[in-house]
Motif scaffolding. Structure first.
Motif, PDB file in Angstrom:
ATOM      1  N   SER A   8       0.830  -1.205   0.000  1.00  0.00           N
ATOM      2  CA  SER A   8       0.000   0.000   0.000  1.00  0.00           C
ATOM      3  C   SER A   8       0.866   1.256   0.000  1.00  0.00           C
ATOM      4  N   TRP A   9       0.281   2.340  -0.466  1.00  0.00           N
ATOM      5  CA  TRP A   9       0.989   3.620  -0.508  1.00  0.00           C
ATOM      6  C   TRP A   9       1.399   4.032   0.903  1.00  0.00           C
ATOM      7  N   ALA A  10       0.504   3.871   1.865  1.00  0.00           N
ATOM      8  CA  ALA A  10       0.786   4.270   3.248  1.00  0.00           C
ATOM      9  C   ALA A  10       1.946   3.451   3.826  1.00  0.00           C
ATOM     10  N   ALA A  11       1.966   2.159   3.529  1.00  0.00           N
ATOM     11  CA  ALA A  11       3.053   1.315   4.026  1.00  0.00           C
ATOM     12  C   ALA A  11       4.378   1.714   3.405  1.00  0.00           C
ATOM     13  N   LEU A  12       4.355   2.037   2.128  1.00  0.00           N
ATOM     14  CA  LEU A  12       5.573   2.451   1.430  1.00  0.00           C
ATOM     15  C   LEU A  12       6.104   3.767   2.001  1.00  0.00           C
ATOM     16  N   VAL A  13       5.221   4.727   2.224  1.00  0.00           N
ATOM     17  CA  VAL A  13       5.631   6.013   2.806  1.00  0.00           C
ATOM     18  C   VAL A  13       6.153   5.804   4.222  1.00  0.00           C
ATOM     19  N   ALA A  14       5.474   4.958   4.998  1.00  0.00           N
ATOM     20  CA  ALA A  14       5.927   4.702   6.369  1.00  0.00           C
ATOM     21  C   ALA A  14       7.302   4.042   6.383  1.00  0.00           C
ATOM     22  N   ALA A  79       9.369  10.678  -3.940  1.00  0.00           N
ATOM     23  CA  ALA A  79       8.601  10.075  -5.033  1.00  0.00           C
ATOM     24  C   ALA A  79       7.314   9.442  -4.506  1.00  0.00           C
ATOM     25  N   SER A  80       7.381   8.799  -3.346  1.00  0.00           N
ATOM     26  CA  SER A  80       6.192   8.168  -2.758  1.00  0.00           C
ATOM     27  C   SER A  80       5.149   9.201  -2.353  1.00  0.00           C
ATOM     28  N   LEU A  81       5.621  10.370  -1.970  1.00  0.00           N
ATOM     29  CA  LEU A  81       4.694  11.440  -1.568  1.00  0.00           C
ATOM     30  C   LEU A  81       4.154  12.223  -2.757  1.00  0.00           C
ATOM     31  N   GLY A  82       4.546  11.834  -3.955  1.00  0.00           N
ATOM     32  CA  GLY A  82       4.013  12.469  -5.157  1.00  0.00           C
ATOM     33  C   GLY A  82       4.798  13.672  -5.643  1.00  0.00           C
ATOM     34  N   VAL A  83       5.971  13.899  -5.083  1.00  0.00           N
ATOM     35  CA  VAL A  83       6.812  15.002  -5.547  1.00  0.00           C
ATOM     36  C   VAL A  83       7.287  14.664  -6.962  1.00  0.00           C
ATOM     37  N   LEU A  92      18.863   8.628 -10.765  1.00  0.00           N
ATOM     38  CA  LEU A  92      19.816   8.631  -9.650  1.00  0.00           C
ATOM     39  C   LEU A  92      19.277   7.812  -8.475  1.00  0.00           C
ATOM     40  N   GLN A  93      17.974   7.883  -8.254  1.00  0.00           N
ATOM     41  CA  GLN A  93      17.363   7.128  -7.158  1.00  0.00           C
ATOM     42  C   GLN A  93      17.672   5.637  -7.304  1.00  0.00           C
ATOM     43  N   TRP A  94      17.505   5.103  -8.479  1.00  0.00           N
ATOM     44  CA  TRP A  94      17.756   3.675  -8.691  1.00  0.00           C
ATOM     45  C   TRP A  94      19.243   3.349  -8.605  1.00  0.00           C
ATOM     46  N   ILE A  95      20.063   4.238  -9.100  1.00  0.00           N
ATOM     47  CA  ILE A  95      21.512   4.028  -9.006  1.00  0.00           C
ATOM     48  C   ILE A  95      21.950   4.035  -7.541  1.00  0.00           C
ATOM     49  N   LEU A  96      21.408   4.972  -6.753  1.00  0.00           N
ATOM     50  CA  LEU A  96      21.753   5.035  -5.326  1.00  0.00           C
ATOM     51  C   LEU A  96      21.322   3.768  -4.594  1.00  0.00           C
ATOM     52  N   PHE A  97      20.155   3.227  -4.967  1.00  0.00           N
ATOM     53  CA  PHE A  97      19.710   1.983  -4.341  1.00  0.00           C
ATOM     54  C   PHE A  97      20.696   0.858  -4.634  1.00  0.00           C
ATOM     55  N   GLU A  98      21.072   0.725  -5.881  1.00  0.00           N
ATOM     56  CA  GLU A  98      21.986  -0.356  -6.267  1.00  0.00           C
ATOM     57  C   GLU A  98      23.360  -0.193  -5.620  1.00  0.00           C
ATOM     58  N   ILE A  99      23.849   1.022  -5.565  1.00  0.00           N
ATOM     59  CA  ILE A  99      25.147   1.276  -4.938  1.00  0.00           C
ATOM     60  C   ILE A  99      25.079   1.016  -3.438  1.00  0.00           C
ATOM     61  N   SER A 100      24.025   1.520  -2.795  1.00  0.00           N
ATOM     62  CA  SER A 100      23.941   1.370  -1.338  1.00  0.00           C
ATOM     63  C   SER A 100      23.780  -0.085  -0.926  1.00  0.00           C
ATOM     64  N   LEU A 101      23.076  -0.883  -1.714  1.00  0.00           N
ATOM     65  CA  LEU A 101      22.939  -2.295  -1.402  1.00  0.00           C
ATOM     66  C   LEU A 101      24.297  -3.000  -1.469  1.00  0.00           C
ATOM     67  N   ALA A 102      25.035  -2.735  -2.535  1.00  0.00           N
ATOM     68  CA  ALA A 102      26.362  -3.350  -2.673  1.00  0.00           C
ATOM     69  C   ALA A 102      27.313  -2.878  -1.572  1.00  0.00           C
ATOM     70  N   MET A 103      27.265  -1.584  -1.232  1.00  0.00           N
ATOM     71  CA  MET A 103      28.129  -1.056  -0.184  1.00  0.00           C
ATOM     72  C   MET A 103      27.800  -1.682   1.173  1.00  0.00           C
ATOM     73  N   ALA A 104      26.512  -1.816   1.477  1.00  0.00           N
ATOM     74  CA  ALA A 104      26.091  -2.397   2.753  1.00  0.00           C
ATOM     75  C   ALA A 104      26.556  -3.844   2.869  1.00  0.00           C
ATOM     76  N   LEU A 105      26.397  -4.606   1.794  1.00  0.00           N
ATOM     77  CA  LEU A 105      26.858  -5.995   1.812  1.00  0.00           C
ATOM     78  C   LEU A 105      28.373  -6.066   1.982  1.00  0.00           C
ATOM     79  N   LEU A 106      29.081  -5.186   1.298  1.00  0.00           N
ATOM     80  CA  LEU A 106      30.539  -5.172   1.403  1.00  0.00           C
ATOM     81  C   LEU A 106      30.989  -4.889   2.836  1.00  0.00           C
ATOM     82  N   VAL A 107      30.395  -3.895   3.474  1.00  0.00           N
ATOM     83  CA  VAL A 107      30.762  -3.552   4.853  1.00  0.00           C
ATOM     84  C   VAL A 107      30.503  -4.733   5.780  1.00  0.00           C
TER      85      VAL A 107
END
Length: 141
Positions: A8-14, A79-83, A92-107
């Motif tokens: 749901s939209w509310a769950a995603l925003v939360a 984006a979830s709030l409709g901006v 950039l949003q998708w690139i940041l997600f992919e980078i942050s996932l790889a960085m988190a796993l690496l750490v």
């Protein structure tokens, strides 16, 4: 449905808002905490001590991971709030997600399977790696 999913939209925003609040809190704690004392070991110089304060606290790779995640969740929440984000920020949003996932796993992998075992093998103190704060920083990202 949020973007064709079963979430749901509310769950995603939360979720995104909560994640962003957590990350901003972590970054604030990092900046305002007492100096970070790092002890390193060099084969040529032996034990080396480094004290990181203020803005220098943001010099570690783990903190970079938290900041990249913060940028991702900021854009995702907007984006979830409709901006209406410009196309480059959407990409950039998708690139940041992919980078942050790889960085988190690496750490997590490096700390868990390299730093702690090597520290134990060489007889270096690693007890501090099991405090709540350090575990959250390295495994909670």
């Amino acid at each position: 449905h949020a973007g064709g999913s079963d979430v749901s939209w509310a769950a995603l925003v939360a979720l995104r808002g909560g994640a962003l609040a957590l990350i901003l809190t972590v970054v604030a704690i990092i900046y305002t905490n007492p100096p970070l004392q790092i002890t390193g070991f060099s084969t040529t110089n032996g034990e080396m001590k480094l004290s990181l304060t203020g803005i220098r606290r943001f010099g570690t790779f783990t903190v970079w991971c938290w900041m990249v995640q913060g940028l991702y969740f900021s854009l995702a929440l907007a984006a979830s709030l409709g901006v209406s984000l410009p196309q480059p920020l959407i990409g950039l949003q998708w690139i940041l997600f992919e980078i942050s996932l790889a960085m988190a796993l690496l750490v997590t992998i490096i700390v868990t399977f390299v730093l702690v075992p090597v520290g134990l093998k060489k007889g270096h103190p690693v007890h501090f790696m099991f405090t709540w704060y350090v575990l959250a920083m390295h495994n909670g990202n």
